[in-house]
Structures are given as C-alpha cells and as structure tokens.
Design an enzyme around this catalytic site. Structure first.
Site, PDB file in Angstrom:
ATOM      1  N   ALA A 192      20.544  -2.305   9.194  1.00  0.00           N
ATOM      2  CA  ALA A 192      19.955  -1.250   8.367  1.00  0.00           C
ATOM      3  C   ALA A 192      19.534  -0.077   9.246  1.00  0.00           C
ATOM      4  CB  ALA A 192      18.751  -1.792   7.590  1.00  0.00           C
ATOM      5  N   SER A 193      20.177   1.047   9.056  1.00  0.00           N
ATOM      6  CA  SER A 193      19.931   2.229   9.886  1.00  0.00           C
ATOM      7  C   SER A 193      19.171   3.296   9.106  1.00  0.00           C
ATOM      8  CB  SER A 193      21.259   2.815  10.374  1.00  0.00           C
ATOM      9  OG  SER A 193      21.061   4.084  10.973  1.00  0.00           O
ATOM     10  N   PRO A 194      18.225   3.989   9.752  1.00  0.00           N
ATOM     11  CA  PRO A 194      17.534   5.102   9.091  1.00  0.00           C
ATOM     12  C   PRO A 194      18.338   6.389   9.112  1.00  0.00           C
ATOM     13  CG  PRO A 194      16.727   4.911  11.326  1.00  0.00           C
ATOM     14  CD  PRO A 194      17.726   3.788  11.130  1.00  0.00           C
ATOM     15  N   ASP A 204      23.780   4.071  15.883  1.00  0.00           N
ATOM     16  CA  ASP A 204      22.484   4.670  16.184  1.00  0.00           C
ATOM     17  C   ASP A 204      22.372   5.054  17.655  1.00  0.00           C
ATOM     18  OD1 ASP A 204      21.633   4.362  13.574  1.00  0.00           O
ATOM     19  OD2 ASP A 204      20.684   2.421  13.938  1.00  0.00           O
TER      20      ASP A 204
END
Length: 738
Positions: free
Chosen positions: A310-312, A425
């Site tokens: 899960a990446s922001p 990321d």
C-alpha cells in the site's frame, strides 16, 4: 567461509551496492503447535465474551525519541546519500496500556514509534530497562509488549539489530539507539503512571484516497474469486480504538490502524520526520487542544496493518525520463529497461519539496478519517478479558502441514533479486528489475552473489521460484545478517484480537490472516474484531501470498522465509489462540530468543569533535535576518552561526521556536520543532575548522500563524576539543506578519 580480508571487503561492497539502493504447525525446530494443520479448536457458544467486563485499566503516555538529525544516514530507503541535514518534525513514542480490572496483572502495552520499525535491538533494550524499574513494572515483559511503528522512512538510523540494515547507516549508532530506548521507556512510564479505570470503544470509516497498490501485477495473481470479495486492491478501512477515562468521561487517547506506507517523503529528503502517520498523529493531538471532550494529555497513535503493498503515492508510478509514461505494470521498468527512473507520485508530485506537501495531504486524509469516526459517534463497546501470548520461533527449515494435509517448509532467510530493484516508492540500482522470478534476467549478478555465499541446491529449491541474491540467514560473520528467529505474538482485548506480525504484510496476506484468526475466535467469542499490527517487535521484511510470491515483485523478493511464510504465520498464531481464552492461565514455551547484537555491532560513524565560530562572531549570532514584514502564507527565514546538533539531541526540548510579542511586551513561544511548519536545517561550512550554519524557516500558511510581531529562536550546544559542551541561544530580528 573464507577469512581473507579481500573476501570480506567484497562482502561489504556487495551490501553497500545492494542495500544502499533498495527501498524500502509445530515442527522439528519450532514452538507452539503440533504441525498437523491450522488450529480450529474451541466450541461453538455460549460466547465467553458476552458477560465480560466493559471496564478496563487504561493509560497513555508520550515521549521524545528523536535521535541525531545530522550526519547520520536516515533509515528506510537505505540510500547512502540520504544523510540527515536537520529536522522537519520531532519524533515520539506513544504508549497505550490496557489492563483487566478483574485481574490487574493481565495487561498489554502497545507502543507506536515514529520510526521505521520496532526492531529486536530496541525491544531488548526496552525490556532490559523495564527490569531496572523495580517490582511495580514487573507486570510488563516479553509476553505483553508490542513495539509497532508508523513505518516512516526519514528517521535516524543506526539502531538495527542485524548487519544487513546497518551497512547503509555506517554501522550501529549508540545515540540513535539510546534515544529510541529511553523515549520508549519514558512513554511507558507515563502511561503506567496515568493508569485509571475507563472504557474502550471501536469505530470505523473508509478512506478511499490515501493509498494505492504499488505491486498491482502481483496482487492480480491472487485468485479472481478471492479478489472479487473486495472492492479495492488495498484495504480502505480505518479501525479506531477510543480510550475514555471513567472519572470525567474525557477521551485520553485513540489508537488506529490504516494501511499506507510511510513513503510520502522521498528518498532525497534529508530532514528527519515520521512521515504521514506521525504527522497525522500531531494533527489530531493539536486539534484536540481546547476541546473539552479530550484530556490535557490526550495522545493519538497511528499504527500500520497490512501496508506491504500500500503506497501513499496515489497518483501512480511514472517514468521520470521525459516520456510522460507510466512505469511498466509487470516489472516497474521504463523505456531504458531499468527501474531507475520509475517513481511513485504523491498528490502534489513535482514540487521541489522532497514530497512534503504530498505528505501533508496524505496525513490530512487520515486526520479527516479520524474526525469522521469521532463525529459519527457510532461505537462498538469493548468487553471481555485482556490476554496475550508471545514466543520465539526459528523459521529456518521448519516443516509443518497445510490444511489440506500437504507438507510445507519455511526456509533460512534469503533475499531475492527483485529486492535489489526496490519499489516504485524508491527504486533500486543497476539493472535489477521487479518481477524477476525463476531464472534471473542478468546471470552476472550470480557471480557477485557467490563471492559472498553460494546458495545450496536445497536453499534454491526451498525459496523457488525466488532466485536467491543474498542468503542472509546463513551469514553470521561478524554477527547475524538477518533474522531467522521471529517473535510470534497476539493480544486479546475483549472481543478484539490483535495479530502482531514480524513482517510487513501485503493487502491480501493480511486479509487471509485476519480471516483465519476470525474463524478461530468466532468459536468462543461473539462478533470478534480482528486487527493486524505490521511489522511489530522484529523486522523480518515482507510476507506475501503464495500467488504473489510467484510473481516476485519487490515484496515477494523480500519475503525472507519462502513461499509458505504466510501459511506458517497463520498456523503459528491460530494454533496458539487457546492461550487467549478467558479461562486461560498458562503461556506457550518461550522458545530460543534471537541474538542481541547491540554490544557486538560495528560502529563506523565518528563522533562530532569540535565547533568553532569566526573571529568576532559568537555561536547563535544572526547571519541573515528575516525581512521586516511578511504576508501570511510566506516563509520566514533566518540564518544563525551554528554548532553540530549531535552535541545535544535536546530530547523533550527543541532546536527551534517561534515566539510572539504580546500586548504586555513579553514574548511567548507559539511553535517548537515538533511543529510541521517549522524547519531546522544544519550545514557544515568548514570541515577542518568545525564551522556550521543553521537555517530556521517558518511556513506561515499554518492556521496558527496569526497577524502579529514575531521572532525566531535557535537553541544549540557547542563543543570544544576537550569535550566540554556549552549551551547557547540565537534570536532573530523581529518581524511582523500581516
């Protein structure tokens, strides 16, 4: 293993290249099970939690854990060029204690660190310090302590227990480690001292726009019918636990779980900060000030669940090569065939701020989630006993049986080629790519790998289809490189079951694990609530589903113990859940603990030697003054004659402050360096002479920047060659804000 110096030099070079660029049931040698499939014991109703107490002992505490903010490598991206140059936001430990009023010795401690992880070394240090506090604190120990973290990638490094993550940070750094340990202990002490009777309630909301799946190609390899059960490729639900004090009905704390990586700040950021979750916690705590619902010492903890993929960086992964193309879905490469130009973009990507505005936006979205839950006032009351279990388990060559009766085995820790490719990321180096499954696309790296350690045929078979790049679990010189032994632990708080994962858990892995725990819990507890903390107590890299593992994206390459790691974790937790039943009085055997490498770790970072100032200029003197007047929204800046901030970490204090002039002629502090909008930057101007300067910048777009007259403060400590340290204060010229 050969012992000549050239060989070990090559080892170090390999690690520097690899990790300096990578982002970030019972059995023959196991503990806690029979090895004959998942535990499904217990009986159907009556549910033992129905008549449990809904009153608990609750306590919260917060303390400073900010390590050195300059000259030290920041940890998370493991980028050799990410060396600290200052502070964007001070770091904290937030401790939550929950105890059973009917059995006050039954307690759990959940700590959220503004750090990358709660590592083995720090946990050993905290446990040792707790034993020094006397009988009053003997109730806290191995069995009931959880060290979780916001998983930020811009905190000071140098505190890891194992050699591999120490290399990019130039070994072990005592001052960084001690700040973490001492601050965590102080937070636990404050939580303990605040213990009082209270209640716990659970609330939920969905946050749709704070994370995307950065390894969607691997996620899509999960069965279609399983994926169809879920609306999204990452979990969108925030689960929040509210702590309310009985004596005055004030809220003393909240603890929530929502998955999004602490990678909003990019790897070129060199200012220490806890990233989006630490910032969101600060936002909630600031918002609570002056609100009569909240206690004066209210704290907010933002913990991580199944964050692994899960990446922001919610705008997706793009090739920063002028092509304006998205990175290839399968392997994250760009048109040059490498991952080097592939970068996830946050909501405000493209600004020259190292991801700061995007970080603030992702934090705001989580802050708004908390506000939504609190306003909705739709709560499930928690009731029932407080229980926990913990044991150590050796994952190396551990055999067990799957639910279908097939035999499976976990492996000695090893990292794959895709691990060296990094993530969207934070990309890796050279020609490593994600999705490198089976036979590596560049066989030359096998030669480099074999200079360090040649995997055996048995290891290769155990880890297949992951091609092994580093057999870290087999390397123990000068001490262990990666963990083979992990902490297996769970908490129970009434009808809440908390899984404490040793590894970063991917989205679907977390769903499967929580489902398995929920099925076991439901046999004796009505409507169980299952949450997952990840990673906790040790850093064992990642855990994927078997289907995701076949694809070998970064997360699969970083799944240390082979394709059956998730099944092993599920078995080891579910087969021991009888220790969480209301009438349980015994605990599982502790198992053999992992090594504590703190005292034997390599120290390569030299201490600061001395500071000097030019003739006629004192430390703290103003070199560049602010403008006389600013309009709200502008950034105020002053420059001072500085000294090395490593001379004093100023724990529970500040390097910088903003002061406002009152009508009575007195100056009042309105912001310190825990404030996101106040930036502290240190730079050397003369290495031999030990000279440096400090910039203090105040972004007045903050809601607390009201019209008035202000000045900036700088608090420092200078050191002479004999070792004596002297405190000084710098004060800027005053300026007006309109």
């Amino acid at each position: 293993m050969r012992s000549n110096s050239l060989f070990y030099t090559l080892c170090t070079l390999l690690l520097t290249l690899l990790f300096g660029n990578a982002a970030a049931l019972g059995a023959s040698n196991g503990t806690g099970g029979t090895g004959k499939g998942y535990y499904t014991g217990g009986s159907d109703g009556p549910w033992e939690g129905d008549s449990g107490s809904n009153k608990y002992l609750i306590g919260v505490g917060k303390a400073d854990i900010t390590g050195p903010v300059a000259e030290i490598a920041l940890t998370g991206y493991a980028d050799l060029q990410q060396i600290g140059t200052g502070l964007r936001q001070r770091l904290f430990a937030r401790a939550f204690i929950i105890g059973d009023t009917e059995d006050p010795k039954s307690r759990v401690v959940y700590v959220v660190l503004d750090a990358l992880v709660g590592d083995t070394s720090v946990r050993f240090g905290v446990l040792d310090a707790l034993t020094q506090l006397g009988d009053e604190y003997s109730v806290y120990g191995n069995d009931n302590l959880a060290l979780a973290a916001v998983h930020g990638h811009s905190g000071p490094g140098g505190w890891n227990n194992y050699l591999t993550p120490q290399i990019p940070g130039f070994g072990f750094v005592d001052e960084s480690y001690q700040a973490l340990v001492d601050g965590t202990i102080q937070a636990i002490k404050r939580a303990h001292q605040s213990l009082t009777e209270g209640s716990l309630d659970v609330g939920y909301t969905d946050i749709k726009n704070a994370a995307i799946n950065r390894s969607l190609w691997a996620y899509l390899n999960n069965p279609a019918e399983e994926r169809a059960r879920y609306a999204d490729s990452t979990d969108k639900t925030m689960t929040l636990l509210k702590f309310t004090r009985a004596e005055d009905d004030k809220i003393v704390g909240i603890l929530n779980w929502f998955p999004t990586h602490g990678t909003s700040l990019y790897r070129n950021n060199t200012h220490v900060a806890g990233d989006n979750k630490a910032l969101a916690a600060w936002m909630v705590e600031q918002d609570a000030k002056g609100n009569s619902q909240y206690a004066d010492d209210f704290i907010a903890g933002f913990s991580q669940p199944n964050l692994g993929d899960a990446s922001p960086n919610t705008e997706g992964a793009w090739c920063e090569d002028g092509s304006n193309a998205q990175c290839h879905l399968e392997d994250a490469t760009c048109r040059d065939g490498t991952v080097l130009k592939c970068q996830g973009r946050g909501p405000y990507a493209g600004l020259p701020d190292f991801g700061a505005k995007s970080c603030y936006e992702i934090a705001t979205r989580q802050f708004n989630g908390v506000k939504t839950i609190m306003r909705a006032n739709d709560w499930t009351n928690v009731h029932g006993p407080v229980k926990s279990f913990h044991f150590f388990h050796d994952m190396a060559e551990w055999e067990f049986y799957l639910p279908n009766g097939d035999k499976a085995k976990t492996c000695s820790a090893a990292l794959g080629y895709s691990f060296a490719a990094g993530t969207t990321d934070g990309a890796g180096a050279f020609d490593f790519i994600q999705g490198d499954s089976g036979k590596p696309h560049n066989p030359w790296w096998g030669f480099v790998r074999d200079l360090v350690y040649t995997p055996t045929p048995e290891q290769k078979a155990c880890h297949a289809p992951k091609p092994i790049f580093l057999s870290a679990g087999e390397l123990n010189w000068p001490y262990a490189w990666e963990p083979n032994t992990v902490d297996i632990s769970m908490f129970r708080i009434g009808q809440i079951f908390v899984i404490l994962s040793p590894s970063e858990v991917t989205t679907m892995s977390g769903r499967r694990w929580k489902d398995a725990v929920s099925k076991v819990a439901a046999k004796t507890v009505k409507d169980p609530i299952v949450v997952l903390g990840s990673p906790v107590n040790v850093y064992a890299h990642y855990v994927t589903t078997r289907e995701e593992y076949q694809i070998q994206r970064y997360e699969g390459g970083a799944t240390l113990y082979g394709q059956y790691e998730l099944e092993a974790y599920i078995y080891l937790t579910t087969s021991n859940m009888h220790y969480l039943q209301a009438n349980a009085t015994d605990k599982p055997p502790e198992g053999t603990p992992p090594p504590n490498n703190v005292k034997k770790s390599i120290h390569l970072l030299p201490p600061p030697l001395y500071d000097t100032a030019p003739v006629g200029r004192r430390f703290g003197s103003e070199i560049a003054r602010p403008k006389p007047a600013y309009t709200r929204g502008e950034t105020v800046k002053a420059t001072f004659q500085g000294a090395n901030p490593r001379n004093d970490l100023r724990l529970e204090g500040t390097y910088t402050a903003v002061e406002r002039l009152g009508a009575d002629g007195r100056w009042t502090q309105v912001a310190d360096d825990s404030d996101w909008f106040l930036l502290f930057t240190w730079r050397k101007t003369g290495i031999v002479l030990g000279r440096s300067e400090v910039d203090v910048e105040w972004d007045t777009s903050s809601g607390r920047a009201q019209p008035g007259t202000y000045r900036l403060k700088y608090y420092g400590n200078s050191k002479v060659l004999t070792g004596a340290i002297t405190e000084f204060v710098g004060t800027s010229s005053k300026f007006s804000l309109r």
